[in-house]
Design a protein around this motif. Structure first.
Motif, PDB file in Angstrom:
ATOM      1  N   THR A  91      -9.447  -6.616 -34.458  1.00  0.00           N
ATOM      2  CA  THR A  91     -10.773  -6.744 -34.061  1.00  0.00           C
ATOM      3  C   THR A  91     -11.351  -7.996 -33.666  1.00  0.00           C
ATOM      4  OG1 THR A  91     -10.898  -4.394 -34.921  1.00  0.00           O
ATOM      5  CG2 THR A  91     -12.848  -5.564 -34.478  1.00  0.00           C
ATOM      6  N   TYR A 137      -7.802   3.004 -27.066  1.00  0.00           N
ATOM      7  CA  TYR A 137      -8.969   3.281 -28.259  1.00  0.00           C
ATOM      8  C   TYR A 137      -9.550   4.605 -28.153  1.00  0.00           C
ATOM      9  CZ  TYR A 137     -12.529   1.689 -31.936  1.00  0.00           C
ATOM     10  OH  TYR A 137     -13.077   2.092 -32.868  1.00  0.00           O
ATOM     11  N   THR A 147     -18.035   3.724 -33.719  1.00  0.00           N
ATOM     12  CA  THR A 147     -17.057   3.648 -32.916  1.00  0.00           C
ATOM     13  C   THR A 147     -17.029   4.410 -31.655  1.00  0.00           C
ATOM     14  OG1 THR A 147     -16.135   5.129 -34.019  1.00  0.00           O
ATOM     15  CG2 THR A 147     -15.581   3.025 -34.481  1.00  0.00           C
ATOM     16  N   THR A 150     -17.041  -3.256 -34.015  1.00  0.00           N
ATOM     17  CA  THR A 150     -16.463  -3.954 -35.468  1.00  0.00           C
ATOM     18  C   THR A 150     -17.135  -3.556 -36.627  1.00  0.00           C
ATOM     19  OG1 THR A 150     -16.247  -6.006 -33.846  1.00  0.00           O
ATOM     20  CG2 THR A 150     -16.463  -6.429 -36.264  1.00  0.00           C
ATOM     21  N   HIS A 172     -15.499  -0.699 -37.854  1.00  0.00           N
ATOM     22  CA  HIS A 172     -14.044  -0.720 -38.511  1.00  0.00           C
ATOM     23  C   HIS A 172     -14.435  -1.486 -39.771  1.00  0.00           C
ATOM     24  CE1 HIS A 172     -11.961  -1.101 -34.330  1.00  0.00           C
ATOM     25  NE2 HIS A 172     -12.432  -0.104 -34.693  1.00  0.00           N
TER      26      HIS A 172
END
Lengths: 472, 189
Positions: free
Chosen positions: A42, A354, A390, A441, A444
């Motif tokens: 990432t 993704y 996300t 990000t 994550h």
């Protein structure tokens, strides 16, 4: 009082516990190292994106130049994150579906170590300037050999567990699992042989690049979606016959797709044409899978609120349908004339790896981790945050890159427009992409924090643990 | 429940992968194995090969293609990027660097389009010095600062203390060798 359904009988509950215990150590190792690569990948990805907006930022550090960060990102997220997390999920799934403990566990430990060393070596080599410049195959040969050997150990465990199965019935997810562990080693070895040159090498490159999705990543995603959607909702898959058609048409057509990456290029025309035809034929397996997944879900959307697994998995399954239709359209010559060589392709790739695969992996990990770590997810609110960061991030990403890519493609095809103007035109879309990268990000980081708490049994202990729960 | 025997399942799995390989790699491999280099193409020199390695090391391929499309398919022809490339143009390319992205322009004929050494060195050192809109990375590590320059040194500009390293000069040699403007002498698949 109603008798408990068969699948909650005490014998089955305790058998499942034995299976999950057998899977625990290897699965958690695959997951944990996968999450580390997700974080590293990432960072590489976000830096890559920011380089478009600020080309003079960090410009004096060779290892952080765009041309090295981009392949480092692609390889770290594919061979690190998606492959490791996917392998962990398939191990657990195979044990559950075969109703037998995971076999060759020693080999799996060796596999995790070797796999990670390979990704570390390969990614480090790319950053230090030893990348091969062949997309998806940048790793130097020794790194590729380590990953290949690790994959063989993993495949051996899956096949041995499959051989020792105590069930008659082979569920759809198992077809995809067993097929992909047989397919991928042939593909990986054939593509890494250092014997190709010129245009044939281009063909090998894209035969591989597309097949990495066809025979490894997509089967992982489909196996997991085929398992978790009916499992969480508690009803059988819509049509078993359709899944059979879906599997074999998938196996037959998908691995002829690769050369659509070279449409308009110096490869023979017939070769481009058969890949375009195969790409359009992909409509058949995709329709079969779409009908099966979506018609199993339809009418049960309320479960999306309570089950993070289902929420991520259904999002991923919908994106599979979307990315596949997009891919079939994208392969057509009329479309390729515009979008080939543009950011549109990058948007498409992220909708696949993704929005489809990674989201399904998250969903699966939300289900599997509590059962192997024997601890419940401590903060439901953070899971929601992870989902929206996300899902929102990747939606912005795909829309920005696909829209920006189409505009870029039309502008490039106006011969009177100077090339510099084309670059200016894409700027706002690339900034939107960097913004989406910041959201992703953040998502994550939340996920990694939650996952770390699971590993060390931290956070508030929640009332019902899933291995004690009756319902899925 | 596979509706077939297990060995047939495995045979089918292997057969589908093999079929795809045979169609996409096997047959074109045989068809193209006999394609000789175009008569106008020469092998890369030692310097050009070294430059090509720099091109690979810095990941130029991720933004620049080396393939020109035919008339009626995109505007490569109208932009004068060179005649459509053929397999015989790539015989010495190992690995291939066809590329898939045109964040920057195609480079198959950059040596013919922009042969100036001064332009390329300045552009590699700081692309925005020559093309203000550019988003290409800078490659300052291909240059070094010297207090006094000798006759062999290639400074960025007359009197500049920034001189090109062997890597920058060889990369320039490679870019200059990217020139497939010779006519296609032999029909190709």
């Amino acid at each position: 009082m109603k008798a408990p359904p068969l699948e909650q009988s005490p014998e089955l509950v305790s058998l499942r516990r034995v299976l999950d215990e057998s899977a625990a150590v290897p699965v958690l190792l695959f997951f944990a190292t996968g999450v580390l690569w997700l974080l590293a990948g990432t960072v590489f990805g976000l830096l890559t994106s920011l380089k478009f907006d600020m080309p003079d930022w960090l410009a004096a550090i060779p290892a952080l130049t765009f041309g090295r960060l981009r392949p480092a990102h692609l390889n770290a997220v594919n061979y690190g994150w998606a492959s490791l997390a996917g392998a962990g999920c398939l191990l657990w799934l195979t044990s559950r579906l075969c109703m037998t403990p995971v076999r060759l566990r020693g080999g799996l430990i060796a596999s995790v170590i070797l796999w990670n060393l390979g990704v570390l070596y390969g990614t480090g080599a790319v950053l230090l300037g030893y990348g091969g410049s062949v997309e998806w195959l940048e790793y130097p040969l020794p790194a590729a050999a380590m990953i290949g050997a690790a994959f063989l150990l993993f495949a051996a465990s899956i096949l041995q567990t499959f051989r020792m199965r105590s069930v008659q019935h082979l569920y759809v997810s198992l077809w995809y699992t067993v097929a992909c562990v047989v397919w991928f080693p042939f593909l990986y070895v054939a593509a890494n042989l250092p014997i190709y040159s010129g245009v044939v090498h281009g063909a090998v490159n894209w035969w591989y690049g597309h097949n990495a999705l066809a025979v490894w990543f997509t089967p992982i995603g489909l196996a997991l979606a085929y398992y978790f959607i009916p499992k969480v909702i508690g009803r059988p898959i819509y049509s078993y016959y359709l899944s059979l058609l879906g599997f074999w048409s998938f196996a037959l057509f998908y691995n002829w797709n690769g050369i659509h990456h070279l449409v308009g290029g110096p490869v023979p025309n017939w070769l481009q044409t058969i890949s375009i035809i195969a790409s359009v034929l992909m409509v058949i397996p995709v329709m079969a899978v779409a009908v099966n997944h979506h018609l199993t879900t339809v009418g049960h959307f309320r479960h999306l609120r309570s089950s993070p697994t289902l929420r991520f998995t259904v999002f991923g399954a919908m994106c599979y349908t979307a990315v596949s239709f997009q891919g079939s359209l994208e392969s057509l010559r009329g479309m390729q004339e515009v979008v080939h060589f543009t950011h549109y392709t990058v948007g498409h790739a992220h909708l696949g790896v993704y929005a489809f695969l990674t989201m399904i992996l998250f969903g699966a990990m939300y289900y599997i981790t509590p059962r192997v770590a024997r601890w419940n997810w401590p903060h439901p609110g953070l899971i929601k945050l992870h989902f929206w960061l996300t899902a929102g991030g990747i939606s912005i990403y795909v829309i920005a890159m696909c829209t920006g890519g189409i505009l870029q493609g039309y502008a490039m095809n106006e011969s009177v427009r100077p090339f510099a103007q084309v670059i200016d035109l894409t700027r706002p879309w690339l900034i939107a992409r960097s913004a989406s990268g910041i959201l992703i990000t953040g998502g994550h980081l939340v996920f990694a924090y939650l996952f770390a708490q699971m590993l060390i049994h931290a956070g508030p202990r929640r009332e019902t643990a899933p291995w004690e729960e009756a319902a899925a | 429940m596979l509706f077939i025997r297990l060995w047939m399942f495995f045979a089918g799995v292997l057969a589908t992968l093999f079929l795809g390989w045979a169609a996409l790699i096997g047959v074109p491999g045989v068809q193209l194995a006999s394609v000789p280099a175009q008569p106008g193409l020469r092998p890369y020199t030692y310097e050009e090969m070294h430059g090509r390695e720099i091109y690979m090391r810095e990941g130029c391929v991720y933004c620049h293609t080396q393939q020109t499309r035919p008339q009626g398919f995109g505007t490569d022809q109208k932009r004068m990027w060179g005649r459509p490339s053929v397999p015989g143009d790539y015989v010495y390319d190992r690995p291939h660097l066809l590329g898939t992205s045109r964040t920057g322009p195609d480079l198959l004929n950059i040596g013919a389009r922009q042969p100036s050494r001064d332009w390329h060195l300045a552009h590699l050192y700081n692309p925005r010095a020559v093309v203000p809109e550019s988003i290409m990375p800078r490659f300052p590590w291909l240059f070094e600062e010297k207090t006094g320059t000798g006759p062999q040194d290639v400074p960025l500009a007359p009197g500049s203390h920034i001189v090109a390293t062997r890597e920058a000069l060889d990369l320039y040699a490679y870019l200059l060798a990217l020139n497939r403007t010779y006519p296609v002498r032999r029909a190709e698949p």
